[in-house]
Scaffold this motif. Structure first.
Motif, PDB file in Angstrom:
ATOM      1  N   ILE A   1       0.073   3.521  -4.340  1.00  0.00           N
ATOM      2  CA  ILE A   1       0.169   3.700  -2.896  1.00  0.00           C
ATOM      3  C   ILE A   1       1.522   3.133  -2.501  1.00  0.00           C
ATOM      4  O   ILE A   1       1.863   2.008  -2.868  1.00  0.00           O
ATOM      5  N   SER A   2       2.296   3.921  -1.779  1.00  0.00           N
ATOM      6  CA  SER A   2       3.612   3.450  -1.359  1.00  0.00           C
ATOM      7  C   SER A   2       3.895   3.959   0.042  1.00  0.00           C
ATOM      8  O   SER A   2       3.269   4.897   0.515  1.00  0.00           O
ATOM      9  N   GLY A   3       4.830   3.318   0.699  1.00  0.00           N
ATOM     10  CA  GLY A   3       5.191   3.743   2.038  1.00  0.00           C
ATOM     11  C   GLY A   3       6.314   2.903   2.587  1.00  0.00           C
ATOM     12  O   GLY A   3       6.871   2.051   1.897  1.00  0.00           O
ATOM     13  N   THR A   4       6.630   3.128   3.835  1.00  0.00           N
ATOM     14  CA  THR A   4       7.665   2.395   4.545  1.00  0.00           C
ATOM     15  C   THR A   4       7.082   1.910   5.855  1.00  0.00           C
ATOM     16  O   THR A   4       6.464   2.689   6.593  1.00  0.00           O
ATOM     17  N   VAL A   5       7.269   0.633   6.158  1.00  0.00           N
ATOM     18  CA  VAL A   5       6.793   0.070   7.416  1.00  0.00           C
ATOM     19  C   VAL A   5       7.961   0.045   8.388  1.00  0.00           C
ATOM     20  O   VAL A   5       9.034  -0.461   8.075  1.00  0.00           O
ATOM     21  N   GLN A   6       7.721   0.621   9.573  1.00  0.00           N
ATOM     22  CA  GLN A   6       8.753   0.710  10.605  1.00  0.00           C
ATOM     23  C   GLN A   6       8.180   0.245  11.937  1.00  0.00           C
ATOM     24  O   GLN A   6       6.977   0.335  12.165  1.00  0.00           O
ATOM     25  N   ASP A   7       9.073  -0.205  12.829  1.00  0.00           N
ATOM     26  CA  ASP A   7       8.638  -0.513  14.184  1.00  0.00           C
ATOM     27  C   ASP A   7       8.671   0.778  15.003  1.00  0.00           C
ATOM     28  O   ASP A   7       9.002   1.848  14.482  1.00  0.00           O
ATOM     29  N   ALA A   8       8.340   0.685  16.274  1.00  0.00           N
ATOM     30  CA  ALA A   8       8.249   1.873  17.129  1.00  0.00           C
ATOM     31  C   ALA A   8       9.583   2.609  17.266  1.00  0.00           C
ATOM     32  O   ALA A   8       9.609   3.812  17.512  1.00  0.00           O
ATOM     33  N   SER A   9      10.707   1.896  17.080  1.00  0.00           N
ATOM     34  CA  SER A   9      12.012   2.550  17.192  1.00  0.00           C
ATOM     35  C   SER A   9      12.469   3.185  15.885  1.00  0.00           C
ATOM     36  O   SER A   9      13.519   3.804  15.829  1.00  0.00           O
ATOM     37  N   GLY A  10      11.683   2.994  14.818  1.00  0.00           N
ATOM     38  CA  GLY A  10      12.032   3.556  13.519  1.00  0.00           C
ATOM     39  C   GLY A  10      12.786   2.595  12.616  1.00  0.00           C
ATOM     40  O   GLY A  10      13.160   2.956  11.509  1.00  0.00           O
ATOM     41  N   ALA A  11      13.002   1.364  13.076  1.00  0.00           N
ATOM     42  CA  ALA A  11      13.694   0.360  12.262  1.00  0.00           C
ATOM     43  C   ALA A  11      12.748  -0.206  11.205  1.00  0.00           C
ATOM     44  O   ALA A  11      11.553  -0.400  11.459  1.00  0.00           O
ATOM     45  N   ALA A  12      13.279  -0.452  10.027  1.00  0.00           N
ATOM     46  CA  ALA A  12      12.492  -1.021   8.930  1.00  0.00           C
ATOM     47  C   ALA A  12      11.991  -2.415   9.303  1.00  0.00           C
ATOM     48  O   ALA A  12      12.661  -3.155  10.022  1.00  0.00           O
ATOM     49  N   VAL A  13      10.806  -2.761   8.792  1.00  0.00           N
ATOM     50  CA  VAL A  13      10.239  -4.085   9.003  1.00  0.00           C
ATOM     51  C   VAL A  13      10.162  -4.788   7.646  1.00  0.00           C
ATOM     52  O   VAL A  13       9.238  -4.569   6.866  1.00  0.00           O
ATOM     53  N   PRO A  14      11.155  -5.627   7.328  1.00  0.00           N
ATOM     54  CA  PRO A  14      11.134  -6.355   6.063  1.00  0.00           C
ATOM     55  C   PRO A  14      10.153  -7.523   6.125  1.00  0.00           C
ATOM     56  O   PRO A  14       9.890  -8.068   7.190  1.00  0.00           O
ATOM     57  N   GLY A  15       9.588  -7.875   4.979  1.00  0.00           N
ATOM     58  CA  GLY A  15       8.713  -9.039   4.892  1.00  0.00           C
ATOM     59  C   GLY A  15       7.318  -8.839   5.438  1.00  0.00           C
ATOM     60  O   GLY A  15       6.561  -9.804   5.561  1.00  0.00           O
ATOM     61  N   ALA A  16       6.924  -7.613   5.748  1.00  0.00           N
ATOM     62  CA  ALA A  16       5.551  -7.357   6.199  1.00  0.00           C
ATOM     63  C   ALA A  16       4.608  -7.510   5.013  1.00  0.00           C
ATOM     64  O   ALA A  16       4.924  -7.120   3.894  1.00  0.00           O
ATOM     65  N   VAL A  17       3.465  -8.092   5.263  1.00  0.00           N
ATOM     66  CA  VAL A  17       2.473  -8.292   4.203  1.00  0.00           C
ATOM     67  C   VAL A  17       1.518  -7.108   4.200  1.00  0.00           C
ATOM     68  O   VAL A  17       0.913  -6.768   5.222  1.00  0.00           O
ATOM     69  N   ILE A  18       1.386  -6.483   3.033  1.00  0.00           N
ATOM     70  CA  ILE A  18       0.506  -5.331   2.833  1.00  0.00           C
ATOM     71  C   ILE A  18      -0.673  -5.796   1.992  1.00  0.00           C
ATOM     72  O   ILE A  18      -0.487  -6.338   0.896  1.00  0.00           O
ATOM     73  N   ASN A  19      -1.889  -5.605   2.498  1.00  0.00           N
ATOM     74  CA  ASN A  19      -3.101  -5.955   1.758  1.00  0.00           C
ATOM     75  C   ASN A  19      -3.945  -4.703   1.559  1.00  0.00           C
ATOM     76  O   ASN A  19      -4.174  -3.943   2.509  1.00  0.00           O
ATOM     77  N   LEU A  20      -4.420  -4.512   0.344  1.00  0.00           N
ATOM     78  CA  LEU A  20      -5.276  -3.374   0.007  1.00  0.00           C
ATOM     79  C   LEU A  20      -6.686  -3.883  -0.248  1.00  0.00           C
ATOM     80  O   LEU A  20      -6.885  -4.824  -1.020  1.00  0.00           O
ATOM     81  N   TYR A  21      -7.661  -3.270   0.423  1.00  0.00           N
ATOM     82  CA  TYR A  21      -9.060  -3.685   0.340  1.00  0.00           C
ATOM     83  C   TYR A  21      -9.943  -2.525  -0.104  1.00  0.00           C
ATOM     84  O   TYR A  21      -9.652  -1.370   0.211  1.00  0.00           O
ATOM     85  N   MET A  22     -11.030  -2.841  -0.760  1.00  0.00           N
ATOM     86  CA  MET A  22     -12.103  -1.869  -0.902  1.00  0.00           C
ATOM     87  C   MET A  22     -12.679  -1.698   0.495  1.00  0.00           C
ATOM     88  O   MET A  22     -12.648  -2.641   1.296  1.00  0.00           O
ATOM     89  N   PRO A  23     -13.184  -0.523   0.863  1.00  0.00           N
ATOM     90  CA  PRO A  23     -13.710  -0.334   2.214  1.00  0.00           C
ATOM     91  C   PRO A  23     -14.734  -1.415   2.572  1.00  0.00           C
ATOM     92  O   PRO A  23     -15.671  -1.666   1.821  1.00  0.00           O
ATOM     93  N   GLY A  24     -14.493  -2.082   3.683  1.00  0.00           N
ATOM     94  CA  GLY A  24     -15.390  -3.133   4.142  1.00  0.00           C
ATOM     95  C   GLY A  24     -15.234  -4.457   3.412  1.00  0.00           C
ATOM     96  O   GLY A  24     -15.945  -5.405   3.692  1.00  0.00           O
TER      97      GLY A  24
END
Length: 92
Positions: free
Chosen positions: A26-49
């Motif tokens: 799973i990959s992607g890019t995190v951006q703010d509303a203006s389209g700027a990259a958001v470095p240092g965001a924490v991504i957590n992956l969970y089993m549903p629930g």
């Protein structure tokens, strides 16, 4: 509070066939509303629930993230960054 986005719905699950194993990423890019990259965001992956993440990573300076070795099933994914509201994507 600002909202986080993940580029072009940017949640991609690529399944790769192996020797009796099905794993993907799973990959992607995190951006703010203006389209700027958001470095240092924490991504957590969970089993549903699930209460505890099965994988965790942090976005790069370009806002990119990558989670490898995941089974091709549905997951919940949360994104958290200082100054932004936590976002949860369910059933990816």
């Amino acid at each position: 509070m600002k909202h986080l986005q993940t580029g072009a719905i940017g949640l991609l699950l690529f399944a790769t066939l192996g020797f009796a194993q099905n794993t993907g990423r799973i990959s992607g890019t995190v951006q703010d509303a203006s389209g700027a990259a958001v470095p240092g965001a924490v991504i957590n992956l969970y089993m549903p629930g699930g209460a505890s993440p099965i994988l965790t990573t942090t976005t790069t300076n370009d806002g990119n993230y990558f989670l490898a070795g995941v089974q091709p099933v549905n997951y919940d994914l949360s994104i958290e960054a200082k100054g932004f509201r936590k976002e949860i994507f369910r059933g990816i």
